[in-house]
Design a protein around this motif. Structure first.
Motif, PDB file in Angstrom:
ATOM      1  N   VAL A  45     -29.746  38.568 -26.728  1.00 16.36           N
ATOM      2  CA  VAL A  45     -29.662  37.512 -27.737  1.00 16.36           C
ATOM      3  C   VAL A  45     -28.244  37.424 -28.298  1.00 16.36           C
ATOM      4  CG1 VAL A  45     -30.456  36.782 -30.023  1.00 16.36           C
ATOM      5  CG2 VAL A  45     -32.100  37.607 -28.330  1.00 16.36           C
ATOM      6  N   THR A  46     -27.622  38.576 -28.540  1.00 14.07           N
ATOM      7  CA  THR A  46     -26.242  38.581 -29.032  1.00 14.07           C
ATOM      8  C   THR A  46     -25.312  37.860 -28.058  1.00 14.07           C
ATOM      9  OG1 THR A  46     -26.585  40.667 -30.215  1.00 14.07           O
ATOM     10  CG2 THR A  46     -24.311  40.054 -29.723  1.00 14.07           C
ATOM     11  N   ALA A  47     -25.484  38.150 -26.762  1.00 14.63           N
ATOM     12  CA  ALA A  47     -24.660  37.502 -25.742  1.00 14.63           C
ATOM     13  C   ALA A  47     -24.956  36.009 -25.658  1.00 14.63           C
ATOM     14  CB  ALA A  47     -24.880  38.163 -24.394  1.00 14.63           C
ATOM     15  N   LYS A  48     -26.231  35.636 -25.779  1.00 16.37           N
ATOM     16  CA  LYS A  48     -26.595  34.217 -25.709  1.00 16.37           C
ATOM     17  C   LYS A  48     -25.953  33.432 -26.852  1.00 16.37           C
ATOM     18  CE  LYS A  48     -30.495  31.004 -25.949  1.00 16.37           C
ATOM     19  NZ  LYS A  48     -31.961  30.861 -26.082  1.00 16.37           N
ATOM     20  N   ILE A  49     -26.098  33.931 -28.083  1.00 14.64           N
ATOM     21  CA  ILE A  49     -25.540  33.218 -29.229  1.00 14.64           C
ATOM     22  C   ILE A  49     -24.010  33.217 -29.159  1.00 14.64           C
ATOM     23  CG2 ILE A  49     -25.382  33.150 -31.740  1.00 14.64           C
ATOM     24  CD1 ILE A  49     -28.169  34.411 -31.860  1.00 14.64           C
ATOM     25  N   GLY A  50     -23.439  34.328 -28.690  1.00 13.50           N
ATOM     26  CA  GLY A  50     -21.994  34.369 -28.516  1.00 13.50           C
ATOM     27  C   GLY A  50     -21.509  33.342 -27.515  1.00 13.50           C
ATOM     28  N   ASN A  51     -22.256  33.157 -26.434  1.00  8.72           N
ATOM     29  CA  ASN A  51     -21.876  32.152 -25.435  1.00  8.72           C
ATOM     30  C   ASN A  51     -22.118  30.737 -25.934  1.00  8.72           C
ATOM     31  OD1 ASN A  51     -20.820  33.867 -23.519  1.00  8.72           O
ATOM     32  ND2 ASN A  51     -22.756  34.139 -22.435  1.00  8.72           N
ATOM     33  N   GLN A  52     -23.135  30.549 -26.776  1.00 10.49           N
ATOM     34  CA  GLN A  52     -23.312  29.242 -27.404  1.00 10.49           C
ATOM     35  C   GLN A  52     -22.110  28.924 -28.302  1.00 10.49           C
ATOM     36  OE1 GLN A  52     -27.143  29.971 -29.271  1.00 10.49           O
ATOM     37  NE2 GLN A  52     -28.216  28.746 -27.719  1.00 10.49           N
ATOM     38  N   ALA A  53     -21.627  29.942 -29.012  1.00 11.67           N
ATOM     39  CA  ALA A  53     -20.436  29.747 -29.843  1.00 11.67           C
ATOM     40  C   ALA A  53     -19.222  29.403 -28.987  1.00 11.67           C
ATOM     41  CB  ALA A  53     -20.168  31.008 -30.664  1.00 11.67           C
ATOM     42  N   GLU A  54     -19.072  30.098 -27.851  1.00  8.43           N
ATOM     43  CA  GLU A  54     -17.962  29.799 -26.943  1.00  8.43           C
ATOM     44  C   GLU A  54     -18.063  28.381 -26.403  1.00  8.43           C
ATOM     45  OE1 GLU A  54     -15.217  31.522 -26.057  1.00  8.43           O
ATOM     46  OE2 GLU A  54     -15.773  32.970 -27.605  1.00  8.43           O
ATOM     47  N   CYS A  55     -19.280  27.934 -26.118  1.00  8.18           N
ATOM     48  CA  CYS A  55     -19.489  26.566 -25.627  1.00  8.18           C
ATOM     49  C   CYS A  55     -19.017  25.554 -26.670  1.00  8.18           C
ATOM     50  CB  CYS A  55     -20.968  26.357 -25.299  1.00  8.18           C
ATOM     51  SG  CYS A  55     -21.367  24.704 -24.679  1.00  8.18           S
ATOM     52  N   ALA A  85     -17.380  29.223 -35.084  1.00 11.25           N
ATOM     53  CA  ALA A  85     -17.179  30.380 -35.955  1.00 11.25           C
ATOM     54  C   ALA A  85     -18.485  30.788 -36.630  1.00 11.25           C
ATOM     55  CB  ALA A  85     -16.116  30.068 -37.002  1.00 11.25           C
ATOM     56  N   PHE A  86     -19.277  29.799 -37.038  1.00  7.92           N
ATOM     57  CA  PHE A  86     -20.564  30.112 -37.672  1.00  7.92           C
ATOM     58  C   PHE A  86     -21.483  30.837 -36.688  1.00  7.92           C
ATOM     59  CE2 PHE A  86     -25.024  28.929 -38.409  1.00  7.92           C
ATOM     60  CZ  PHE A  86     -25.219  29.531 -39.651  1.00  7.92           C
ATOM     61  N   LEU A  87     -21.567  30.354 -35.461  1.00  9.46           N
ATOM     62  CA  LEU A  87     -22.454  31.002 -34.491  1.00  9.46           C
ATOM     63  C   LEU A  87     -21.949  32.386 -34.102  1.00  9.46           C
ATOM     64  CD1 LEU A  87     -23.950  28.412 -31.978  1.00  9.46           C
ATOM     65  CD2 LEU A  87     -24.966  29.481 -33.988  1.00  9.46           C
ATOM     66  N   HIS A  88     -20.645  32.568 -34.045  1.00 10.33           N
ATOM     67  CA  HIS A  88     -20.127  33.911 -33.779  1.00 10.33           C
ATOM     68  C   HIS A  88     -20.592  34.885 -34.872  1.00 10.33           C
ATOM     69  CE1 HIS A  88     -17.794  33.750 -30.160  1.00 10.33           C
ATOM     70  NE2 HIS A  88     -17.038  32.744 -30.573  1.00 10.33           N
ATOM     71  N   SER A  89     -20.624  34.425 -36.112  1.00 15.64           N
ATOM     72  CA  SER A  89     -21.105  35.284 -37.199  1.00 15.64           C
ATOM     73  C   SER A  89     -22.583  35.582 -37.040  1.00 15.64           C
ATOM     74  CB  SER A  89     -20.844  34.625 -38.556  1.00 15.64           C
ATOM     75  OG  SER A  89     -21.695  33.506 -38.775  1.00 15.64           O
TER      76      SER A  89
END
Length: 298
Positions: A108-118, A129-133
């Protein structure tokens, strides 16, 4: 290493000869079977020899079949190809709940991190930045269900206010098609490494034979999202060119362990790390999204 994704869109007969897949349409095409990681049978008038199916299964190739709407509806997986099938299954079935929760936290951490990168790659830096947090706040087992909260924020941020995943538009059709490819390939990787695709870490529906695949595909979804955001709009249709491009995302460039790999191989590395982690512990080899480009093979 298998790396080619092959689509059969026209009526054809498919057989094998001298370790080559032979596709006969108006012309005769051959592809080394050892090079094929995935094969999409989009044509409803394609026929297959049993020998060709057997050779593809032994190679670990994921063979997708489509319904009358030319959408993926099933996948042929290799059977008992791992040399330690029983040991792999026992390790998977004996996983403790805390271990499953730790693996799910990483996914889940990787998924949300990749959504932030997207979002960042699409120029939405504040939303990224919000999704990275949010990614940094995921706990064991994602007990606060940040995955769902992130998705509710992410899709309108990416596609515009008012967008929902239930909407009947071209973007959702493309997302669903791309996700189906990821899901089938995740199931293929699980089977190749002796794991049971229906025994999930978080997903646990008794009606779902791909629970583990649904877990493993999660960090890779933003690969599809990024392509769709850049190339598909609400009025788009799933034309053959778009479907070919979505299938080809298995060869998109992505980071895995700090190295550039294809999405297909990064998914294989993830399953390898899960297989090792089940017996010896350790972290998963998780992917990190990159700007879209095809992976370059040496």
């Amino acid at each position: 290493m298998s790396y080619r994704c092959v689509i059969v869109s026209n009526p054809a007969h498919i057989s094998t000869r001298s370790e080559q897949l032979v596709v006969e349409t108006d012309e005769r095409h051959t592809v080394p079977i050892e090079d094929i990681s995935a094969l999409m049978l989009e044509s409803r008038r394609a026929t297959f020899s049993a020998a060709a199916l057997s050779a593809l299964a032994q190679n670990g190739t994921a063979v997708f079949v489509c319904d009358e709407k030319h959408l993926p509806c099933g996948v042929l997986l290799p059977y008992a190809q791992h040399s330690r099938q029983l040991a792999a299954a026992r390790a998977q079935l004996s996983l403790t709940l805390p271990a499953k929760k730790r693996f799910w936290q990483q996914l889940v951490t990787a998924k949300i991190g990749n959504q932030a990168e997207c979002l960042a790659l699409c120029g939405k830096t504040q939303e990224a930045a919000f999704l990275h947090s949010r990614a940094r706040a995921v706990t064991s087992g994602d007990k606060d269900n940040l995955e769902a909260a992130a998705a509710a924020y992410y899709f309108p941020a990416l596609f515009g206010t008012g967008f929902t995943r239930s909407a009947d538009d071209g973007r959702n059709a493309a997302l669903n098609y791309g996700y189906a490819i990821l899901r089938g390939y995740a199931a293929r990787c699980a089977a190749v490494y002796g794991l049971l695709p229906w025994e999930g870490l978080h997903h646990c529906s008794q009606l779902n034979q791909y629970n583990l695949a649904d877990d493993l595909m999660e960090p890779f979804r933003p690969v599809v999202d990024l392509y769709v955001a850049a190339n598909v709009d609400e009025a788009s249709t799933l034309a053959p060119a778009l479907k070919h491009a979505l299938f080809g995302l298995m060869n998109a460039d992505i980071l895995s362990g700090g190295q550039h790999h294809s999405v297909a191989y990064a998914m294989e590395r993830l399953v390898q790390s899960l297989r090792t982690g089940m017996e010896k512990g350790g972290a998963l080899a998780l992917p990190k999204l990159l700007a879209w480009q095809p992976h370059g093979y040496e």
